[in-house]
Design a protein around this motif. Structure first.
Motif, PDB file in Angstrom:
ATOM      1  N   ALA A   1      65.221  10.758  65.854  1.00  0.00           N
ATOM      2  CA  ALA A   1      65.219  11.530  67.102  1.00  0.00           C
ATOM      3  C   ALA A   1      65.927  10.770  68.219  1.00  0.00           C
ATOM      4  O   ALA A   1      66.657  11.360  69.026  1.00  0.00           O
ATOM      5  N   ARG A   2      65.738   9.446  68.287  1.00  0.00           N
ATOM      6  CA  ARG A   2      66.371   8.678  69.355  1.00  0.00           C
ATOM      7  C   ARG A   2      67.889   8.641  69.219  1.00  0.00           C
ATOM      8  O   ARG A   2      68.619   8.779  70.207  1.00  0.00           O
ATOM      9  N   VAL A   3      68.382   8.474  67.981  1.00  0.00           N
ATOM     10  CA  VAL A   3      69.841   8.434  67.842  1.00  0.00           C
ATOM     11  C   VAL A   3      70.455   9.821  67.993  1.00  0.00           C
ATOM     12  O   VAL A   3      71.575   9.956  68.492  1.00  0.00           O
TER      13      VAL A   3
ATOM     14  N   ARG B   1      81.367  14.719  64.787  1.00  0.00           N
ATOM     15  CA  ARG B   1      81.569  13.502  65.556  1.00  0.00           C
ATOM     16  C   ARG B   1      80.329  13.246  66.389  1.00  0.00           C
ATOM     17  O   ARG B   1      79.508  14.140  66.590  1.00  0.00           O
ATOM     18  N   TRP B   2      80.194  12.006  66.840  1.00  0.00           N
ATOM     19  CA  TRP B   2      79.168  11.729  67.839  1.00  0.00           C
ATOM     20  C   TRP B   2      79.847  11.500  69.177  1.00  0.00           C
ATOM     21  O   TRP B   2      81.076  11.456  69.275  1.00  0.00           O
ATOM     22  N   HIS B   3      79.050  11.328  70.228  1.00  0.00           N
ATOM     23  CA  HIS B   3      79.546  11.103  71.570  1.00  0.00           C
ATOM     24  C   HIS B   3      78.996   9.761  72.053  1.00  0.00           C
ATOM     25  O   HIS B   3      77.818   9.640  72.365  1.00  0.00           O
ATOM     26  N   GLY B   4      79.873   8.761  72.080  1.00  0.00           N
ATOM     27  CA  GLY B   4      79.432   7.416  72.384  1.00  0.00           C
ATOM     28  C   GLY B   4      79.150   7.155  73.853  1.00  0.00           C
ATOM     29  O   GLY B   4      78.428   6.214  74.198  1.00  0.00           O
TER      30      GLY B   4
ATOM     31  N   ASP C   1      65.265  -1.354  67.153  1.00  0.00           N
ATOM     32  CA  ASP C   1      65.546  -0.200  66.299  1.00  0.00           C
ATOM     33  C   ASP C   1      66.637  -0.529  65.279  1.00  0.00           C
ATOM     34  O   ASP C   1      66.600  -0.048  64.140  1.00  0.00           O
ATOM     35  N   VAL C   2      67.632  -1.319  65.691  1.00  0.00           N
ATOM     36  CA  VAL C   2      68.678  -1.728  64.753  1.00  0.00           C
ATOM     37  C   VAL C   2      68.065  -2.558  63.631  1.00  0.00           C
ATOM     38  O   VAL C   2      68.303  -2.313  62.436  1.00  0.00           O
ATOM     39  N   THR C   3      67.266  -3.540  63.999  1.00  0.00           N
ATOM     40  CA  THR C   3      66.600  -4.375  63.002  1.00  0.00           C
ATOM     41  C   THR C   3      65.758  -3.528  62.057  1.00  0.00           C
ATOM     42  O   THR C   3      65.799  -3.710  60.826  1.00  0.00           O
ATOM     43  N   ARG C   4      65.022  -2.613  62.621  1.00  0.00           N
ATOM     44  CA  ARG C   4      64.149  -1.750  61.811  1.00  0.00           C
ATOM     45  C   ARG C   4      64.958  -0.927  60.819  1.00  0.00           C
ATOM     46  O   ARG C   4      64.627  -0.854  59.627  1.00  0.00           O
TER      47      ARG C   4
ATOM     48  N   ILE D   1      72.815   2.379  63.872  1.00  0.00           N
ATOM     49  CA  ILE D   1      71.664   2.977  63.189  1.00  0.00           C
ATOM     50  C   ILE D   1      72.087   4.218  62.420  1.00  0.00           C
ATOM     51  O   ILE D   1      71.679   4.422  61.263  1.00  0.00           O
ATOM     52  N   VAL D   2      72.901   5.076  63.025  1.00  0.00           N
ATOM     53  CA  VAL D   2      73.371   6.263  62.310  1.00  0.00           C
ATOM     54  C   VAL D   2      74.129   5.856  61.054  1.00  0.00           C
ATOM     55  O   VAL D   2      73.899   6.407  59.960  1.00  0.00           O
ATOM     56  N   GLU D   3      75.043   4.890  61.186  1.00  0.00           N
ATOM     57  CA  GLU D   3      75.779   4.419  60.014  1.00  0.00           C
ATOM     58  C   GLU D   3      74.805   3.936  58.941  1.00  0.00           C
ATOM     59  O   GLU D   3      74.970   4.234  57.747  1.00  0.00           O
ATOM     60  N   THR D   4      73.793   3.196  59.357  1.00  0.00           N
ATOM     61  CA  THR D   4      72.834   2.652  58.399  1.00  0.00           C
ATOM     62  C   THR D   4      72.047   3.747  57.699  1.00  0.00           C
ATOM     63  O   THR D   4      71.908   3.753  56.465  1.00  0.00           O
TER      64      THR D   4
END
Length: 224
Positions: free
Chosen positions: A175-177, A214-217, A18-21, A147-150
């Motif tokens: 949806a996944r992130v 914010r997100w929750h890591g 997913d990161v690559t994509r 991915i969110v940053e991207t």
């Protein structure tokens, strides 16, 4: 009387692929900018210009990979690279692109840092935890953050370059992130506008634009 509801498929985990994509889609989108595009204009609604925002994004991907790198990842701080700003108000980075390399070189730096995060997520045990300001996270969490940053910074940059109409990230990826990092986000709305809303970049029907977010890591099972 309505019939039985269709079962909802569970959201799948975020993966290295997913990161690559995400990064490849972002690079392909940014390559659509006109040859004479001015990358010194502000990126969307943020204070950095488009070139700086790509550098910041690449640096995020690098930093998330680096955070997972040590045999014993830090639990209370970042890996102590030297961070600095090239100008007052600019992003504080470890990595910068050689301006002499042009836009092709800038996007190659972004690709390279994305590959570093992909590789670290793929080779780090899922039990590993490393520090992040918004919650100690596992490899999947760092993948989701990257991915969110991207996705959202490509939105910012595309807006500055006037090519935002071409940027539509895949719904399944969004949806996944959202599932991994934004537990309070609505699940009955379209994923991409929802991700923009969750990161303070848009509105949803019946919901005001967020002024802080914010997100929750932390892994979902650790949130209690």
């Amino acid at each position: 009387m309505s019939g039985p509801r269709e079962p909802v498929a569970p959201v799948q985990p975020v993966t290295p692929a997913d990161v690559t994509r995400a990064v490849r889609l972002a690079v392909a989108a940014l390559r659509q900018a006109p040859p004479d595009a001015d990358w010194s204009v502000k990126a969307g609604g943020i204070d950095w210009d488009c070139w700086e925002t790509v550098e910041h994004l690449a640096d995020d991907l690098f930093a998330y990979a680096a955070q997972l790198g040590p045999e014993h990842p830090p639990q209370h701080t970042e890996v102590p690279f030297l961070w600095y700003r090239r100008r007052d108000g600019g992003p504080s980075n470890v990595t910068f692109a050689d301006r002499g390399s042009g836009i092709a070189g800038l996007l190659q730096v972004l690709e390279s840092c994305g590959a570093l995060l992909t590789g670290m997520v793929a080779t780090t045990a899922p039990t590993v935890r490393a520090h992040h300001t918004w919650g100690a996270s596992d490899p999947e969490g760092f993948a989701a953050m990257g991915i969110v940053e991207t996705l959202v910074h490509t939105y910012d940059i595309a807006g500055g370059l006037g090519i935002d109409a071409t940027w539509h990230p895949p719904a399944d990826l969004c949806a996944r992130v959202l599932h991994r990092l934004f537990p309070d986000a609505p699940t009955d709305t379209v994923p991409w506008p929802t991700l923009l809303w969750a990161t303070g970049r848009g509105e949803l029907p019946g919901r005001a634009r967020l002024t802080t977010w914010r997100w929750h890591g932390e892994p979902r099972e650790a949130r209690g």
